[in-house]
Design a protein around this motif. Sequence first.
Motif: not given
Length: 279
Positions: A94-98, A240-259
């Motif tokens: 079930i691992q999504k990201h190798k 933070l959003a002006d420096r790239g820490v926004d909702n898109t970043f937060a979503d990708e961080l969740v995906e990275l952390s989960t993997a």
Amino acid sequence: MLPLLRCVPRALGSAVAGLRAAAPFPPLRPLLQPAPRPCARPFGFLSVRSGSARLPSLLRPRRPCSCGCGALHTEGDKAFVEFLSDEIKEEKKIQKHKSLPKMSGGWELEVNGTEAKLVRNVAGEKITVTFNINNSIPPTYDGEEQPSQGQKVEEQEPELTSTPNFVVEVIKSGGKKTLVLDCHYPEDEVGQEEEDESDIFSIREVSFQSTGESEWKDTNYTLNTDSLDWALYDHLMDFLADRGVDNTFADELVELSTALEHQEYITFLEDLRGFVKSQ
């Protein structure tokens, strides 16, 4: 009147002496001894005596296995290893990201065990985001809806998502101070899809720390956002959003952390299997 009062103690003393003679008090030592309690131990332990050749299975010393390696092998260890092997196969299935997914926006990833660091340089500023996957999966509650009749249990199992706390550090070029923002994912915001765009992460604390110091000082003033003016809070979120820490970043961080968490979990299971199986 005085002679009459003097006769009262003598009369009482005689009455007490008569009572002692008629019903003597029990000795003091039996009164201080604890009352007998029923034995709560299993009967198997009661038959054990010093030097007895018959010992219950729980008290028998474990003997080395017949292979001559001198290690301890039990049926429980064997079943444990088989269970871990099956668990590892299922987790890899079930691992999504190798491999760990990449973050958009030019973030460079550094991983050290369970700790990960994202670094980005923008117009003379260095932005660093650090997080740790330990204890990053919210607990599952028993009060969730039970599966209906005829519905498979596998479909009801929630997908485990890692939502770690993360720290954003902003360093100006040549600056002596670092702006530190402690952020987290509120439980009521994660996984919700609303029409209006709401922030899926929040700033919890803000402080300044000296640039270049490995350990932060607790003596520096820390601003808690619970009692913060909303206008100031919105400006911090825009900062933070002006420096790239926004909702898109937060979503990708969740995906990275989960993997990363799933990867470390599989590694832990493999190490545990090797430890139990080792001779």
